[in-house]
Design a protein around this motif. Sequence first.
Motif, PDB file in Angstrom:
ATOM      1  N   ASP A  90       0.813  -1.210   0.000  1.00  0.00           N
ATOM      2  CA  ASP A  90       0.000   0.000   0.000  1.00  0.00           C
ATOM      3  C   ASP A  90       0.847   1.261   0.000  1.00  0.00           C
ATOM      4  OD1 ASP A  90      -2.295  -1.463  -0.025  1.00  0.00           O
ATOM      5  OD2 ASP A  90      -2.530  -1.470   2.167  1.00  0.00           O
ATOM      6  N   ASP A  91       2.091   1.097   0.402  1.00  0.00           N
ATOM      7  CA  ASP A  91       3.008   2.236   0.399  1.00  0.00           C
ATOM      8  C   ASP A  91       3.309   2.592  -1.056  1.00  0.00           C
ATOM      9  OD1 ASP A  91       5.149   3.990   0.537  1.00  0.00           O
ATOM     10  OD2 ASP A  91       5.997   3.008   2.291  1.00  0.00           O
ATOM     11  N   ALA A  92       3.180   3.816  -1.416  1.00  0.00           N
ATOM     12  CA  ALA A  92       3.381   4.245  -2.811  1.00  0.00           C
ATOM     13  C   ALA A  92       4.798   3.984  -3.286  1.00  0.00           C
ATOM     14  CB  ALA A  92       3.055   5.728  -2.949  1.00  0.00           C
ATOM     15  N   ARG A  93       5.734   3.886  -2.355  1.00  0.00           N
ATOM     16  CA  ARG A  93       7.119   3.679  -2.739  1.00  0.00           C
ATOM     17  C   ARG A  93       7.422   2.209  -2.988  1.00  0.00           C
ATOM     18  NH1 ARG A  93       9.750   6.407   2.367  1.00  0.00           N
ATOM     19  NH2 ARG A  93       8.008   5.231   3.250  1.00  0.00           N
ATOM     20  N   SER A  94       6.468   1.332  -2.719  1.00  0.00           N
ATOM     21  CA  SER A  94       6.704  -0.093  -2.875  1.00  0.00           C
ATOM     22  C   SER A  94       6.737  -0.485  -4.348  1.00  0.00           C
ATOM     23  CB  SER A  94       5.615  -0.910  -2.178  1.00  0.00           C
ATOM     24  OG  SER A  94       5.647  -0.664  -0.793  1.00  0.00           O
ATOM     25  N   SER A  95       7.444  -1.543  -4.625  1.00  0.00           N
ATOM     26  CA  SER A  95       7.517  -2.058  -5.999  1.00  0.00           C
ATOM     27  C   SER A  95       6.175  -2.634  -6.415  1.00  0.00           C
ATOM     28  CB  SER A  95       8.601  -3.145  -6.088  1.00  0.00           C
ATOM     29  OG  SER A  95       8.519  -3.822  -7.313  1.00  0.00           O
ATOM     30  N   GLN A  96       5.770  -2.340  -7.647  1.00  0.00           N
ATOM     31  CA  GLN A  96       4.514  -2.893  -8.141  1.00  0.00           C
ATOM     32  C   GLN A  96       4.601  -4.393  -8.376  1.00  0.00           C
ATOM     33  OE1 GLN A  96       3.566  -0.625 -11.641  1.00  0.00           O
ATOM     34  NE2 GLN A  96       2.987   1.201 -10.485  1.00  0.00           N
ATOM     35  N   ASP A  97       5.851  -4.897  -8.456  1.00  0.00           N
ATOM     36  CA  ASP A  97       6.050  -6.320  -8.711  1.00  0.00           C
ATOM     37  C   ASP A  97       6.196  -7.130  -7.425  1.00  0.00           C
ATOM     38  OD1 ASP A  97       6.038  -5.845 -11.439  1.00  0.00           O
ATOM     39  OD2 ASP A  97       8.189  -5.426 -11.480  1.00  0.00           O
ATOM     40  N   MET A  98       5.903  -6.542  -6.295  1.00  0.00           N
ATOM     41  CA  MET A  98       6.072  -7.212  -5.018  1.00  0.00           C
ATOM     42  C   MET A  98       5.200  -8.476  -4.935  1.00  0.00           C
ATOM     43  SD  MET A  98       5.279  -5.732  -1.215  1.00  0.00           S
ATOM     44  CE  MET A  98       6.462  -4.419  -1.433  1.00  0.00           C
ATOM     45  N   ILE A  99       5.796  -9.539  -4.419  1.00  0.00           N
ATOM     46  CA  ILE A  99       5.053 -10.779  -4.196  1.00  0.00           C
ATOM     47  C   ILE A  99       4.346 -10.672  -2.849  1.00  0.00           C
ATOM     48  CG2 ILE A  99       5.247 -13.262  -3.832  1.00  0.00           C
ATOM     49  CD1 ILE A  99       7.703 -13.218  -5.657  1.00  0.00           C
ATOM     50  N   VAL A 100       3.026 -10.754  -2.863  1.00  0.00           N
ATOM     51  CA  VAL A 100       2.253 -10.638  -1.631  1.00  0.00           C
ATOM     52  C   VAL A 100       2.176 -11.980  -0.910  1.00  0.00           C
ATOM     53  CG1 VAL A 100      -0.013 -10.112  -0.662  1.00  0.00           C
ATOM     54  CG2 VAL A 100       0.923  -8.682  -2.488  1.00  0.00           C
ATOM     55  N   ASP A 101       2.018 -13.065  -1.657  1.00  0.00           N
ATOM     56  CA  ASP A 101       1.913 -14.391  -1.041  1.00  0.00           C
ATOM     57  C   ASP A 101       2.595 -15.417  -1.943  1.00  0.00           C
ATOM     58  OD1 ASP A 101       1.320 -16.631   0.383  1.00  0.00           O
ATOM     59  OD2 ASP A 101      -0.815 -16.654  -0.129  1.00  0.00           O
ATOM     60  N   ALA A 102       3.718 -15.946  -1.474  1.00  0.00           N
ATOM     61  CA  ALA A 102       4.500 -16.908  -2.263  1.00  0.00           C
ATOM     62  C   ALA A 102       4.272 -18.342  -1.812  1.00  0.00           C
ATOM     63  CB  ALA A 102       5.990 -16.572  -2.151  1.00  0.00           C
ATOM     64  N   SER A 103       3.328 -18.563  -0.909  1.00  0.00           N
ATOM     65  CA  SER A 103       3.177 -19.888  -0.304  1.00  0.00           C
ATOM     66  C   SER A 103       2.761 -20.966  -1.300  1.00  0.00           C
ATOM     67  CB  SER A 103       2.188 -19.844   0.859  1.00  0.00           C
ATOM     68  OG  SER A 103       0.890 -19.487   0.406  1.00  0.00           O
ATOM     69  N   GLU A 104       2.097 -20.575  -2.381  1.00  0.00           N
ATOM     70  CA  GLU A 104       1.658 -21.551  -3.377  1.00  0.00           C
ATOM     71  C   GLU A 104       2.591 -21.641  -4.576  1.00  0.00           C
ATOM     72  OE1 GLU A 104      -0.822 -23.705  -3.106  1.00  0.00           O
ATOM     73  OE2 GLU A 104      -1.214 -22.941  -1.086  1.00  0.00           O
ATOM     74  N   MET A 105       3.632 -20.856  -4.558  1.00  0.00           N
ATOM     75  CA  MET A 105       4.558 -20.866  -5.690  1.00  0.00           C
ATOM     76  C   MET A 105       5.357 -22.170  -5.719  1.00  0.00           C
ATOM     77  SD  MET A 105       6.010 -16.949  -5.764  1.00  0.00           S
ATOM     78  CE  MET A 105       6.987 -17.286  -7.233  1.00  0.00           C
ATOM     79  N   PRO A 106       5.666 -22.685  -6.905  1.00  0.00           N
ATOM     80  CA  PRO A 106       6.491 -23.899  -6.987  1.00  0.00           C
ATOM     81  C   PRO A 106       7.845 -23.687  -6.303  1.00  0.00           C
ATOM     82  CG  PRO A 106       5.509 -23.391  -9.118  1.00  0.00           C
ATOM     83  CD  PRO A 106       5.242 -22.210  -8.235  1.00  0.00           C
ATOM     84  N   GLY A 107       8.190 -24.629  -5.443  1.00  0.00           N
ATOM     85  CA  GLY A 107       9.460 -24.550  -4.739  1.00  0.00           C
ATOM     86  C   GLY A 107       9.372 -23.946  -3.357  1.00  0.00           C
ATOM     87  N   ALA A 108       8.217 -23.387  -3.001  1.00  0.00           N
ATOM     88  CA  ALA A 108       8.075 -22.781  -1.672  1.00  0.00           C
ATOM     89  C   ALA A 108       8.304 -23.810  -0.565  1.00  0.00           C
ATOM     90  CB  ALA A 108       6.701 -22.141  -1.524  1.00  0.00           C
ATOM     91  N   GLY A 109       7.997 -25.067  -0.845  1.00  0.00           N
ATOM     92  CA  GLY A 109       8.166 -26.104   0.170  1.00  0.00           C
ATOM     93  C   GLY A 109       9.563 -26.696   0.236  1.00  0.00           C
ATOM     94  N   ALA A 110      10.463 -26.222  -0.583  1.00  0.00           N
ATOM     95  CA  ALA A 110      11.830 -26.768  -0.586  1.00  0.00           C
ATOM     96  C   ALA A 110      12.539 -26.468   0.725  1.00  0.00           C
ATOM     97  CB  ALA A 110      12.620 -26.188  -1.758  1.00  0.00           C
ATOM     98  N   ALA A 111      13.355 -27.414   1.165  1.00  0.00           N
ATOM     99  CA  ALA A 111      14.181 -27.246   2.378  1.00  0.00           C
ATOM    100  C   ALA A 111      13.352 -26.829   3.580  1.00  0.00           C
ATOM    101  CB  ALA A 111      15.303 -26.238   2.126  1.00  0.00           C
ATOM    102  N   GLY A 112      12.233 -27.508   3.776  1.00  0.00           N
ATOM    103  CA  GLY A 112      11.411 -27.229   4.945  1.00  0.00           C
ATOM    104  C   GLY A 112      10.815 -25.840   4.960  1.00  0.00           C
ATOM    105  N   GLY A 113      10.557 -25.271   3.781  1.00  0.00           N
ATOM    106  CA  GLY A 113       9.962 -23.940   3.694  1.00  0.00           C
ATOM    107  C   GLY A 113      10.973 -22.822   3.523  1.00  0.00           C
ATOM    108  N   LEU A 114      12.265 -23.143   3.489  1.00  0.00           N
ATOM    109  CA  LEU A 114      13.263 -22.108   3.214  1.00  0.00           C
ATOM    110  C   LEU A 114      13.013 -21.488   1.844  1.00  0.00           C
ATOM    111  CD1 LEU A 114      16.817 -23.192   4.444  1.00  0.00           C
ATOM    112  CD2 LEU A 114      15.788 -20.933   4.660  1.00  0.00           C
ATOM    113  N   GLY A 115      12.561 -22.326   0.915  1.00  0.00           N
ATOM    114  CA  GLY A 115      12.236 -21.802  -0.402  1.00  0.00           C
ATOM    115  C   GLY A 115      11.213 -20.681  -0.319  1.00  0.00           C
TER     116      GLY A 115
END
Length: 451
Positions: free
Chosen positions: A300-325
């Motif tokens: 919501d901050d105007a200075r934030s990147s428009q490409d910011m990832i809000v939720d990566a939990s469903e992205m492929p690889g998020a579960g790698a290394a016990g969630g380190l991904g």
Amino acid sequence: ATTEIYTLSLHDALPICQSCRSSTRLSSFSMSFLLPIFIRFLFLCLYFYSYKRIFLKIDLKKTLFFHFFVTFVDDYVKWMLRIMEKKKIVIACDSYKGCLTSKEVNFQLGVRSEELGVNADIVTLEMSDGGDGMLDAFLSAMGGERVAMHAHDALMRWIDAEYGIANDTAIIEIANTAGLALIEPEQRNPMKATSWGVGEQIMHAYRRGIRHFIVGLGGSATSDCGIGMLKAMGDDWKKIRKDCSFVLASDVTNPLCGPNGAARVFAPQKGADAKMVEILDARARKFAEVSKKHFEKEQDDARSSQDMIVDASEMPGAGAAGGLGYAFLQYFHAEFHSGADLLLDAIDFEHLVADAELVITGEGHSDKQTLMGKMPQKILGRAKNANANLPVWLISGGISDKEALLDAGFDKVIAVTPEDMPLDEAMKPETAKNLLRGLHWEGRFVTCPIS
């Protein structure tokens, strides 16, 4: 016949191959074309000179002797040329996990080839897809230095750890600090295991001025979603997020939570029982929810990147290394890449094998899953892409689904371990070395066709 085994730094091997290829071709041309012509020309001159001195006098004994002498020298020259025109074999095996490193497997196969009398230059390449041996393999490929440091293991015990620096990039193998192999079997507990040591390594490199990271996510003891890593960084994680780039070497595509998530798929391998798995999955889901709210607010901050990832939990690889991904994706905008492809690109594998006569690869156990992007399958594809007729052999500790592997394109599929040998015996390093060195004696190794 002689065999020369090169266990080369790939950082050195590639320029060596490139710089020597032109001179090798020139010397090969000279030896295989110019030298025989020159020698035969001399003997032709001698032959005609002797014709007047010997043949016209019709000295049959001297004529026959001279003829056999010329024939002998001609055959000797051909034999010498065959010795000097060595072939090239590339051995690029992944580790036999829990038993032998990639370097050890390659060396044993190279020595065995020498014992079999194979006339070839043997080049061994350390391999890793981001798991065991990742640091060694990538440093070998990229050159660079090892950096020693004190860090914490997954149970917060002080250990001697290391990472690599090549050019301006840090190479971190998370198993070096948060690895399962560092924890005694009876003490393995993903409820307590932490990725704190990974954060310490990143901070150590960051303070040295490193801003680019390659991180291998294999072999972890943790299931903490990277919370320990973030805690070790303190508030500096925000500066790292802004200043640094991360490439993750892993072939895992699992999401963070759910039936295919980090807890349910990987935690049991790290010591979790059924109750622990449910707790860990719920913990991961809660952390993802909190993180999502944080980044929604930040977005919501105007200075934030428009490409910011809000939720990566469903992205492929998020579960790698016990969630380190997940932590790397969510907090540091990391990019996932196949560990095998990263390494093979770094060494320009196709160029290295373009003039080879044989490529040998392998792993601890090969089956249908090998064909789903594992290192041997990647090597097979790239070798055939470099030369469709290049033989590729698969020599692994164990083999299942042999016909499927042959149908996929491997020219030979060879199991090192006898079917009647107990697994715990086969997993002993000395046993594995002896099996590799005894392939021919057991009748399972077909002598190399280029010998």
